[in-house]
Design a protein around this motif. Structure first.
Motif, PDB file in Angstrom:
ATOM      1  N   MET A 253      34.295  40.081  34.667  1.00 10.35           N
ATOM      2  CA  MET A 253      35.249  40.579  35.658  1.00 10.35           C
ATOM      3  C   MET A 253      35.384  39.633  36.848  1.00 10.35           C
ATOM      4  O   MET A 253      36.437  39.572  37.478  1.00 10.35           O
ATOM      5  CB  MET A 253      34.841  41.977  36.128  1.00 10.35           C
ATOM      6  CG  MET A 253      35.134  43.064  35.121  1.00 10.35           C
ATOM      7  SD  MET A 253      36.868  43.116  34.577  1.00 10.35           S
ATOM      8  CE  MET A 253      36.763  42.324  32.966  1.00 10.35           C
ATOM      9  N   GLY A 257      38.920  38.101  37.596  1.00 10.72           N
ATOM     10  CA  GLY A 257      39.420  38.290  38.962  1.00 10.72           C
ATOM     11  C   GLY A 257      39.825  36.976  39.595  1.00 10.72           C
ATOM     12  O   GLY A 257      40.868  36.882  40.256  1.00 10.72           O
ATOM     13  N   LYS A 318      42.340  47.884  38.114  1.00 15.77           N
ATOM     14  CA  LYS A 318      43.068  47.887  36.843  1.00 15.77           C
ATOM     15  C   LYS A 318      44.523  48.314  37.036  1.00 15.77           C
ATOM     16  O   LYS A 318      45.443  47.608  36.615  1.00 15.77           O
ATOM     17  CB  LYS A 318      42.360  48.830  35.851  1.00 15.77           C
ATOM     18  CG  LYS A 318      43.037  48.930  34.504  1.00 15.77           C
ATOM     19  CD  LYS A 318      42.144  49.640  33.486  1.00 15.77           C
ATOM     20  CE  LYS A 318      41.918  51.091  33.850  1.00 15.77           C
ATOM     21  NZ  LYS A 318      41.151  51.801  32.787  1.00 15.77           N
ATOM     22  N   ALA A 366      42.154  42.111  42.950  1.00 15.67           N
ATOM     23  CA  ALA A 366      41.556  41.089  42.077  1.00 15.67           C
ATOM     24  C   ALA A 366      40.319  40.475  42.710  1.00 15.67           C
ATOM     25  O   ALA A 366      39.270  40.341  42.069  1.00 15.67           O
ATOM     26  CB  ALA A 366      42.584  40.012  41.760  1.00 15.67           C
ATOM     27  N   ASN A 369      37.402  43.219  43.199  1.00 15.03           N
ATOM     28  CA  ASN A 369      36.788  43.548  41.911  1.00 15.03           C
ATOM     29  C   ASN A 369      35.896  42.404  41.444  1.00 15.03           C
ATOM     30  O   ASN A 369      34.808  42.621  40.895  1.00 15.03           O
ATOM     31  CB  ASN A 369      37.878  43.816  40.876  1.00 15.03           C
ATOM     32  CG  ASN A 369      37.445  44.812  39.812  1.00 15.03           C
ATOM     33  OD1 ASN A 369      36.958  45.883  40.129  1.00 15.03           O
ATOM     34  ND2 ASN A 369      37.617  44.457  38.540  1.00 15.03           N
ATOM     35  N   SER A 447      46.042  41.112  33.514  1.00  5.68           N
ATOM     36  CA  SER A 447      45.764  42.386  34.192  1.00  5.68           C
ATOM     37  C   SER A 447      45.406  43.503  33.211  1.00  5.68           C
ATOM     38  O   SER A 447      44.731  44.468  33.578  1.00  5.68           O
ATOM     39  CB  SER A 447      46.965  42.799  35.047  1.00  5.68           C
ATOM     40  OG  SER A 447      48.076  43.179  34.235  1.00  5.68           O
ATOM     41  N   VAL A 450      41.614  43.934  32.806  1.00  7.76           N
ATOM     42  CA  VAL A 450      40.800  44.264  33.981  1.00  7.76           C
ATOM     43  C   VAL A 450      40.101  45.606  33.775  1.00  7.76           C
ATOM     44  O   VAL A 450      40.701  46.581  33.312  1.00  7.76           O
ATOM     45  CB  VAL A 450      41.685  44.321  35.252  1.00  7.76           C
ATOM     46  CG1 VAL A 450      40.889  44.872  36.430  1.00  7.76           C
ATOM     47  CG2 VAL A 450      42.218  42.939  35.584  1.00  7.76           C
TER      48      VAL A 450
END
Length: 458
Positions: A253, A257, A318, A366, A369, A447, A450
């Motif tokens: 992640m 990101g 997300k 982004a 996260n 995306s 995510v």
């Protein structure tokens, strides 16, 4: 303390794009080409790309107070060089000095903010950080347009110098030391590989606007830069105390990101240089009018960023990133299908609003996260990696946009015997937006992978 860092960062990012609205004026004053004038933006980003990777060293070698003070003093010196510049060279040097300051304070803001605020407040605080990251470069052309119309481009630097002096006075009384000074051993090879690797790649991309890729001045620094970056990356994985701990990329992640941040910054900086050129050179607007056309989108971005930040924990990265990239892609499609020498102004204004609302929904979720997926002791490394790549993306966006703009004009001139300047410029900008649209598609696809991450504590 957070305010000092955020205002300093805002001024630095504002400085990235502020001169975009004044490029035509500077070209006339100093008799330089569009590609040469673009170095005022690309060169700024080049210095950032070189310096930001060093931030993980700087925060371990110097106190927070020392770094912030040094950065603001450098910013004042650079602003004064720009304000008093008698020629293009001095102006460019002033920009480089300003970039040094931004390269210090930008990653510092990330790591300090992540340290001084508790996890439960991180979403709201990063919403404000999102405003800084997007509003700085986005508002640059709008505010600069007003300044250039009312006074001259020199006053962009005078006003920044005054603002930095005020920030310095506040910083001297409000800044505390929050980072741990361990003074690790500096690895000379990593330093050289990082500096010339990132620098070579950005220089090559920027030079593409004036030279073909078959020219040695383009392919040589590109090849050398890529080889040095490979050496840098391999070396970091084998060092006990790496310059940047690349293990942060083991977090899926975090990696995703960063990739979404890179895509967003690429598009922001591309739009920030293309739209002012389109409004002024194609539609024939004065700097003030062009700046005002960009203002509604920027205002919406500023309004949306804290809303996104406050609701981040409820909605998550997300959903926000999917909606955001969808809006950005829609705006790119509209640009590609409507942009010409006769496009109605309202279409550009409304479309910029759609674009910047989309940006506000992608950049903060982004980055938050990504950073949430790291342990606190990894924040400095994560911040350095994230900011290095986003600045590279910004530099690449500016350089590639100018390159595609030039290619589009050349293709138009080769196709038509009777060249209409406005149509040729419009075709060049349209060509550049094709690349931005492709990046929007890539971001939207990303995306959908995510996953919302709970902040790591302790």
């Amino acid at each position: 303390m957070a305010a000092v860092l955020m205002i300093g960062t805002f001024l630095g990012l504002f400085g990235e794009t502020a001169l975009n609205m004044a490029l035509t004026n500077i070209m006339e004053d100093f008799d330089v080409s569009a590609a040469s004038a673009a170095w005022l933006t690309t060169g700024y980003l080049l210095v950032l790309a070189v310096l930001v990777p060093l931030s993980s060293y700087l925060v371990r070698w110097f106190t927070t107070r020392q770094l912030i003070t040094a950065a603001i003093i450098l910013a004042i010196v650079g602003s004064l060089c720009g304000a008093l510049a008698p020629n293009f060279t001095v102006l460019l040097v002033g920009r480089f000095i300003q970039a040094l300051a931004t390269g210090i304070i930008l990653p510092l803001m990330f790591s300090v903010v992540m340290l001084i605020f508790p996890v439960e407040k991180r979403g709201a605080v990063m919403g404000i950080v999102g405003i800084i990251l997007t509003a700085g470069p986005a508002l640059g052309p709008s505010i600069a347009g007003v300044i250039v119309s009312a006074l001259s481009w020199h006053y962009i630097f005078w006003m920044m110098a005054v603002a930095y002096v005020i920030v310095l006075i506040i910083a001297l009384t409000k800044v505390d030391n929050v980072s741990e000074v361990t003074r690790p051993k500096i690895d000379a090879l990593s330093l050289i590989a990082s500096t010339f690797g990132f620098g070579g790649v950005v220089f090559a991309l920027a030079t593409l606007a004036e030279q073909k890729i078959s020219e040695p001045i383009v392919y040589a620094p590109l090849a050398i830069g890529l080889v040095l970056l490979l050496i840098f990356g391999v070396r970091q994985t084998k060092m006990a105390e790496p310059m940047i701990d690349l293990s942060v990329f083991k977090s899926p992640m975090f990696s995703l990101g960063v990739a979404l941040m890179v895509a967003t910054m690429f598009m922001i900086l591309s739009v920030a240089i293309l739209i002012p050129m389109y409004l002024k050179a194609v539609l024939g607007f004065a700097a003030l009018t062009a700046g005002l056309c960009m203002l509604p989108g920027n205002v919406l971005n500023i309004m949306m960023s804290p809303i996104v930040g406050v609701n981040f924990d409820k909605i998550g990265a997300k959903m926000f990133t999917r909606i955001g990239f969808s809006m950005i892609l829609v705006s790119m499609i509209v640009f590609l299908t409507t942009m010409s020498a006769t496009t109605a102004t309202w279409i550009i204004i409304v479309n910029l609003c759609v674009f910047f609302v989309g940006v506000s929904m992608t950049i903060m979720p982004a980055q938050t996260n990504a950073m949430n997926s790291l342990a606190p002791q990894k924040f400095a490394d994560g911040s350095a990696a994230l900011n290095t790549l986003t600045q590279i993306a910004g530099a690449s966006g500016t350089a590639i946009a100018m390159t595609m703009f030039t290619i589009g004009q050349q293709n138009y001139a080769a196709k038509f015997i009777n060249v209409v300047p406005a149509d040729m410029l419009a075709h060049g900008i349209h060509t550049a937006f094709i690349v931005v649209a492709v990046i929007a598609v890539v971001g939207l696809i990303g995306s959908f992978f995510v996953k919302n991450v709970e902040a790591v504590r302790g």
